[in-house]
Write a protein that holds these residues in place. Structure first.
Motif, short mmCIF file in Angstrom:
data_model
loop_
_atom_site.label_atom_id
_atom_site.label_comp_id
_atom_site.label_asym_id
_atom_site.label_seq_id
_atom_site.Cartn_x
_atom_site.Cartn_y
_atom_site.Cartn_z
N ILE A 19 9.33 -20.34 37.65
CA ILE A 19 9.41 -20.27 36.19
C ILE A 19 10.87 -20.46 35.78
N VAL A 20 11.12 -21.43 34.92
CA VAL A 20 12.47 -21.74 34.45
C VAL A 20 12.62 -21.20 33.04
N ALA A 21 13.74 -20.51 32.76
CA ALA A 21 13.95 -19.93 31.43
C ALA A 21 15.44 -19.78 31.19
N ASP A 22 15.80 -19.57 29.93
CA ASP A 22 17.19 -19.27 29.61
C ASP A 22 17.48 -17.81 29.94
N CYS A 23 18.70 -17.36 29.67
CA CYS A 23 19.11 -16.03 30.13
C CYS A 23 18.28 -14.89 29.54
N PRO A 24 17.99 -14.86 28.23
CA PRO A 24 17.18 -13.73 27.70
C PRO A 24 15.79 -13.64 28.34
N GLN A 28 13.99 -10.74 31.08
CA GLN A 28 12.69 -10.07 30.98
C GLN A 28 11.82 -10.36 32.20
N GLN A 29 11.91 -11.56 32.74
CA GLN A 29 11.13 -11.90 33.93
C GLN A 29 11.54 -11.04 35.12
N VAL A 46 9.11 -17.29 41.90
CA VAL A 46 10.56 -17.47 41.81
C VAL A 46 10.93 -17.62 40.33
N CYS A 47 11.88 -16.80 39.89
CA CYS A 47 12.43 -16.92 38.54
C CYS A 47 13.71 -17.74 38.62
#
Length: 721
Positions: A19-24, A28-29, A46-47
């Motif tokens: 899962i790809v996400a920005d810092c915020p 949470q992940q 994997v985050c």
């Protein structure tokens, strides 16, 4: 996260979800993984932190490092970007444009470094230092060069991060992220500073926790290639942004938010429909059109030519002295590129130590919160409070604090003494308050600094005051003696754009307006600003700490309006400006019909050959007494009438009191009002005797005070008490 796991298992059974996400969202992940290890723990998925958002954050850090240095205005001067676009480079809102500016800056610094080193090698005879040794010496001794080498090192980290993604190099990308972490701590990006080390720790453990994912990343599958162009791979979160852009084309799901089923069908089907349309267009038109080049757009001849032209424009700015050349500024002060403003040593040292400060904070964070876990990860990270061009130390902060501390101490002291007085009823309260409770009585001093009155009040005793402007006798004078510090404050910077134009465009017209056909000699006397001076306290009172340092040279832009007044509040600025103008006046008036004498520090410059032994060198600090020396010299040269231009009442007092000693027959002085000193010396009989006595006493006192600063002779090496 559970939905992503189910979708991944449905599409590709057995694959570990990433899962790809920005810092915020990444934060949470990770919290969910630690709280629910059996459902979505680190062994299940994997985050991944999105590289696009990391690059945007790194450009914000770069903006903090470069803001106020003149870097953005350099692009505006070179006409690469307009002023508004150049200013936006500091915020990193436009990633591609800022990236291009970083590439230009690195190339510009490299070219200037090569040119400066070649110039160093051509100076004198060898052996010369190697380029590496020469660079290290400049880093340690030249603050301006040291700052731009620090900027270069930071921009290289950003470029390595981009290159690692473009060439699918996973180790290079992780190495760039690790080098970027200390800067997050130094510039106070606490969110990324908290979670970037966690992300790096997870990626370091990836070969053990998820070998298949690590192997895929080593093969370059941590980036996406949406087209066939070379060197055009992009981060996963940037690919997601492109998909969102496709969804918004042709209004996208607009108007379908109330119809959830239709909205989901649109979001799922539209990317596939657009892909099918693109493939159909390629199949239909490929035979009739020319074969499309697979080279990266920025590698085309047109783009390379544009880059070289922009680089030449930047190099020409330094060559023409429109901006400061970082590798040729060997002074001991840090100065800005565009305005030549001199930055405090405190800021210069802070910027030099920024990498070391951030690295120390990063190492401590990893040791205490990740490796040893002696502190919670959620603990607040203390800010480094890094001083930069825009984040400067406050002015006069200690003054307010000392006043508050003094008031508290006085209150406590008076309370204790008054309580002790109550225990002694036989004591008199009037006697109690007769004594001072401070070393410096508040009635005479302010925080240990002697209170002063209005010095110009001494001129109120002068009888027969004429109206404003020069008196008729001033127009007959053959000598004009000018207090140039006052003249500089009088003249506003209007026509001149740079310091090199100020003398010719603004100063000379004013000086010519003070001359007449009878004028044969002009003496221009400047103040000197000695650091260990009796007047340093007075300069601070007048706002000497409110100014800012600016380097004075021919190509540096001239401050305008209120900035000019701030510039003149700094003593070092005035000292450099006065000496620069003295040299310019000597050159400008070389062929003039009048004789010009202008002081420069302890020396006196002349536009014509003359004997200056009686005037130069001179140890007088202020122009007040030095003007008297020049008046005496004019009398010795045969002049009988002199005209003084000043705004200082000290000069009026000294000129009146020393009139007979100077050897002139007539002398006129213009202060805020005009004074005929020949008539003022002999007061009319109608003047009250007490005014005359008071005025004579004031003149004697002023003469004695000036005697403490230096006797009326150029030979005294130190002030005579």
């Amino acid at each position: 996260m559970l939905v992503v796991m189910k979708a991944t298992e449905f599409v590709n059974p057995g694959q570990v979800p990433v899962i790809v996400a920005d810092c915020p969202l990444y934060t949470q992940q990770k919290k969910c993984q630690w709280k629910f290890p059996d459902e979505v723990g680190e062994s299940k998925m994997v985050c991944f932190m999105g590289f696009l958002h990391i690059e945007m954050m790194s450009q914000e850090c770069g903006g903090k490092l470069l803001a106020g240095s003149g870097w953005d205005r350099m692009f505006a001067l070179a006409k690469i970007f307009n002023t508004g676009v150049a200013a936006s480079l500091l915020s990193g809102k436009h990633v591609k444009r800022t990236r291009y500016a970083y590439q230009l800056t690195l190339a510009w610094l490299h070219v200037l470094k090569i040119q400066a080193y070649e110039g160093y090698c051509q100076e004198g005879y060898g052996p010369h230092e190697s380029m590496e040794m020469w660079e290290n010496r400049l880093r340690n001794n030249a603050p301006t060069t040291s700052y731009w080498l620090t900027v270069r090192d930071y921009l290289r980290i950003n470029c390595r991060l981009i290159r690692g993604q473009r060439v699918r190099n996973w180790p290079l990308t992780l190495n760039a992220l690790e080098d970027l972490c200390p800067w997050l701590f130094a510039f106070g990006h606490t969110n990324y500073a908290h979670w970037m080390p966690v992300f790096l720790k997870d990626m370091a453990n990836l070969p053990d926790t998820h070998p298949a994912v690590h192997e895929a990343f080593m093969e370059g599958k941590f980036v996406v290639q949406r087209g066939d162009k070379k060197f055009s791979l992009m981060p996963l979160d940037q690919s997601q942004e492109h998909s969102i852009k496709f969804l918004k084309e042709d209004s996208g799901p607009k108007g379908l938010y109330a119809q959830q089923e239709e909205k989901e069908i649109n979001e799922l089907s539209k990317p596939e429909v657009l892909r099918a349309i693109d493939e159909f267009e390629v199949a239909c038109f490929s035979a009739s059109s020319e074969k499309e080049s697979l080279e990266h757009p920025e590698s085309s001849a047109a783009e390379q030519k544009k880059f070289l032209n922009h680089l030449k424009e930047l190099c020409n700015l330094a060559k023409e002295d429109k901006i400061v050349s970082p590798f040729k500024e060997m002074g001991t002060e840090l100065i800005t590129l565009d305005t030549g403003e001199v930055i405090d040593h405190e800021i210069s040292n802070s910027l030099r130590e920024a990498p070391n400060i951030g690295k120390a904070m990063f190492i401590e964070f990893v040791r205490d919160r990740i490796e040893k876990a002696t502190k919670p990860l959620s603990d607040v990270i203390p800010r480094a409070n890094l001083l930069t061009f825009t984040n400067r130390p406050p002015v006069d902060l200690k003054k307010g604090a000392s006043k508050l501390g003094s008031a508290k101490a006085n209150t406590a002291l008076v309370t204790k003494l008054f309580m002790s007085l109550q225990a002694r009823p036989d004591l008199n309260i009037d006697d109690f308050f007769k004594h001072e409770n401070q070393h410096e009585p508040p009635s005479l001093s302010d925080q240990g600094k002697l209170r002063s009155g209005t010095k110009s009040d001494i001129l109120r005793c002068l009888p027969g005051m004429p109206g404003p402007g020069p008196s008729p006798s001033a127009k007959e004078a053959s000598v004009v003696v000018l207090d140039m510090a006052a003249v500089i404050h009088i003249i506003k910077t209007q026509r001149a754009r740079v310091f090199g134009e100020y003398t010719q465009m603004d100063l000379m017209p004013y000086l010519h307006s003070l001359m007449t056909d009878r004028t044969t000699r002009v003496d221009e006397v400047w103040d000197k600003y000695i650091e260990a001076s009796l007047k340093s306290q007075t300069r601070v009172k007048r706002g000497g700490t409110a100014g800012y340092r600016t380097q004075v040279s021919a190509k540096i832009p001239l401050p305008k309006g209120a900035q000019w007044q701030k510039f003149l509040k700094d003593s070092q600025n005035k000292d450099e400006l006065f000496q620069y103008i003295s040299d310019e006046l000597q050159k400008t008036t070389a062929g003039s019909k009048y004789h010009l004498l202008t002081t420069k520090a302890n020396l006196v410059l002349s536009n014509k050959p003359t004997d200056l032994e009686a005037l130069s060198p001179c140890q007088q600090e202020e122009a007040d007494t030095r003007m008297m020396l020049h008046l005496r010299h004019t009398a010795e040269q045969g002049h009988t009438k002199a005209y003084l231009r000043t705004v200082d009442s000290d000069v009026v007092v000294l000129a009146i009191n020393l009139f007979h000693e100077l050897g002139l027959s007539e002398q006129s002085t213009t202060s805020q009002n005009c004074w005929d000193l020949k008539n003022a010396k002999h007061c009319p009989s109608s003047t009250r005797s007490q005014d005359v006595t008071l005025y004579q006493q004031c003149m004697e006192l002023a003469k004695k005070l000036h005697g403490m600063r230096g006797q009326l002779t150029q030979k005294s090496p130190t002030p005579s008490l």
